[in-house]
Design a protein around this motif. Structure first.
Motif, short mmCIF file in Angstrom:
data_model
loop_
_atom_site.label_atom_id
_atom_site.label_comp_id
_atom_site.label_asym_id
_atom_site.label_seq_id
_atom_site.Cartn_x
_atom_site.Cartn_y
_atom_site.Cartn_z
N LEU A 25 53.64 41.65 13.04
CA LEU A 25 53.90 40.42 12.32
C LEU A 25 52.62 39.59 12.19
O LEU A 25 52.33 39.04 11.13
CB LEU A 25 55.00 39.61 13.03
N PHE A 26 51.85 39.52 13.26
CA PHE A 26 50.58 38.79 13.25
C PHE A 26 49.60 39.44 12.27
O PHE A 26 48.96 38.75 11.47
CB PHE A 26 49.99 38.73 14.66
N VAL A 27 49.47 40.77 12.30
CA VAL A 27 48.56 41.48 11.38
C VAL A 27 49.02 41.28 9.94
O VAL A 27 48.20 41.04 9.04
CB VAL A 27 48.48 42.98 11.76
N PHE A 28 50.33 41.42 9.69
CA PHE A 28 50.86 41.24 8.36
C PHE A 28 50.60 39.82 7.85
O PHE A 28 50.17 39.62 6.71
CB PHE A 28 52.37 41.54 8.36
N THR A 29 50.80 38.82 8.70
CA THR A 29 50.53 37.42 8.33
C THR A 29 49.05 37.22 8.08
O THR A 29 48.65 36.51 7.14
CB THR A 29 51.02 36.47 9.45
N ALA A 30 48.20 37.83 8.88
CA ALA A 30 46.75 37.72 8.69
C ALA A 30 46.34 38.34 7.36
O ALA A 30 45.49 37.79 6.63
CB ALA A 30 46.01 38.36 9.84
N LEU A 31 46.94 39.48 7.00
CA LEU A 31 46.63 40.11 5.72
C LEU A 31 47.08 39.24 4.54
O LEU A 31 46.37 39.11 3.53
CB LEU A 31 47.28 41.50 5.64
N ILE A 32 48.25 38.63 4.66
CA ILE A 32 48.72 37.73 3.60
C ILE A 32 47.78 36.54 3.46
O ILE A 32 47.41 36.14 2.35
CB ILE A 32 50.17 37.27 3.88
N CYS A 33 47.36 35.97 4.58
CA CYS A 33 46.42 34.83 4.55
C CYS A 33 45.09 35.24 3.94
O CYS A 33 44.50 34.50 3.15
CB CYS A 33 46.23 34.27 5.96
N TYR A 41 44.58 37.71 1.80
CA TYR A 41 44.83 37.90 0.38
C TYR A 41 44.87 36.55 -0.34
O TYR A 41 44.26 36.38 -1.40
CB TYR A 41 46.15 38.66 0.15
N GLN A 42 45.57 35.58 0.21
CA GLN A 42 45.66 34.24 -0.39
C GLN A 42 44.28 33.60 -0.47
O GLN A 42 43.94 32.99 -1.48
CB GLN A 42 46.61 33.35 0.43
N PHE A 43 43.48 33.73 0.57
CA PHE A 43 42.14 33.15 0.60
C PHE A 43 41.26 33.76 -0.49
O PHE A 43 40.61 33.05 -1.25
CB PHE A 43 41.51 33.34 1.98
N VAL A 44 41.24 35.10 -0.57
CA VAL A 44 40.40 35.78 -1.57
C VAL A 44 40.89 35.45 -2.98
O VAL A 44 40.10 35.17 -3.88
CB VAL A 44 40.40 37.31 -1.31
#
Length: 164
Positions: free
Chosen positions: A9-17, A19-22
């Motif tokens: 869940l933490f890795v998935f949330t980090a990937l979403i963040c 993606y949003q940042f880029v």
């Protein structure tokens, strides 16, 4: 097992963040680029508008409407628009049948008539004439009298030759 779910869940949330940042960063760069392009276009339009205004002022330089010294000659006549009055009087010469009497040429296709008029000052007029196929220019001297009659005198003329 529970710790792995939190890790995923933490890795998935980090990937979403990430993606949003880029994605937001790319969007911001594109918007900044568009803003700079629009600023450049606005500046070009302002420059173009300023050049057009200068050309208009240049064109209006030789015009009775913008010549206070020449307009002073007509103060005593109480004319609201002396230019329009003089133009109308000159256009009245077109109403006679046949060629306009101020045009020293015989119409070839039909009668020569005055089309466009530019009142330069309190003494001179530039005029364009044509018969539909052939055309030319006139320099006319005029005198607006106290009884509001106008005398026109042809000073010079030019008939353009066709090159078919």
């Amino acid at each position: 097992m529970k710790s792995r779910i939190f890790l995923y869940l933490f890795v998935f949330t980090a990937l979403i963040c990430l993606y949003q940042f880029v994605s937001t960063n790319n969007l911001q760069k594109a918007m900044n680029s568009d803003v700079e392009t629009l600023k450049t276009e606005v500046q070009e339009l302002k420059d173009s508008l300023q050049n057009a205004q200068l050309k208009i002022l240049d064109i209006q330089y030789f015009s009775l409407e913008n010549n206070d010294d020449a307009l002073a000659y007509y103060d005593h006549l109480n004319l609201k628009n002396p230019v329009r009055y003089i133009e109308d009087k000159l256009l009245e010469t077109n109403e006679k049948s046949g060629d306009n009497p101020l045009i020293p040429y015989a119409g070839m296709e039909s009668d020569f008539k005055i089309n466009k008029i530019k009142v330069l000052n309190h003494k001179w007029i530039l005029a364009d004439f044509s018969d539909g196929k052939y055309w030319g220019d006139l320099v006319i001297q005029y005198e607006l009298k106290d009884d509001l009659s106008v005398d026109f005198t042809l000073l010079d003329h030019l008939l353009y030759t066709r090159s078919d």
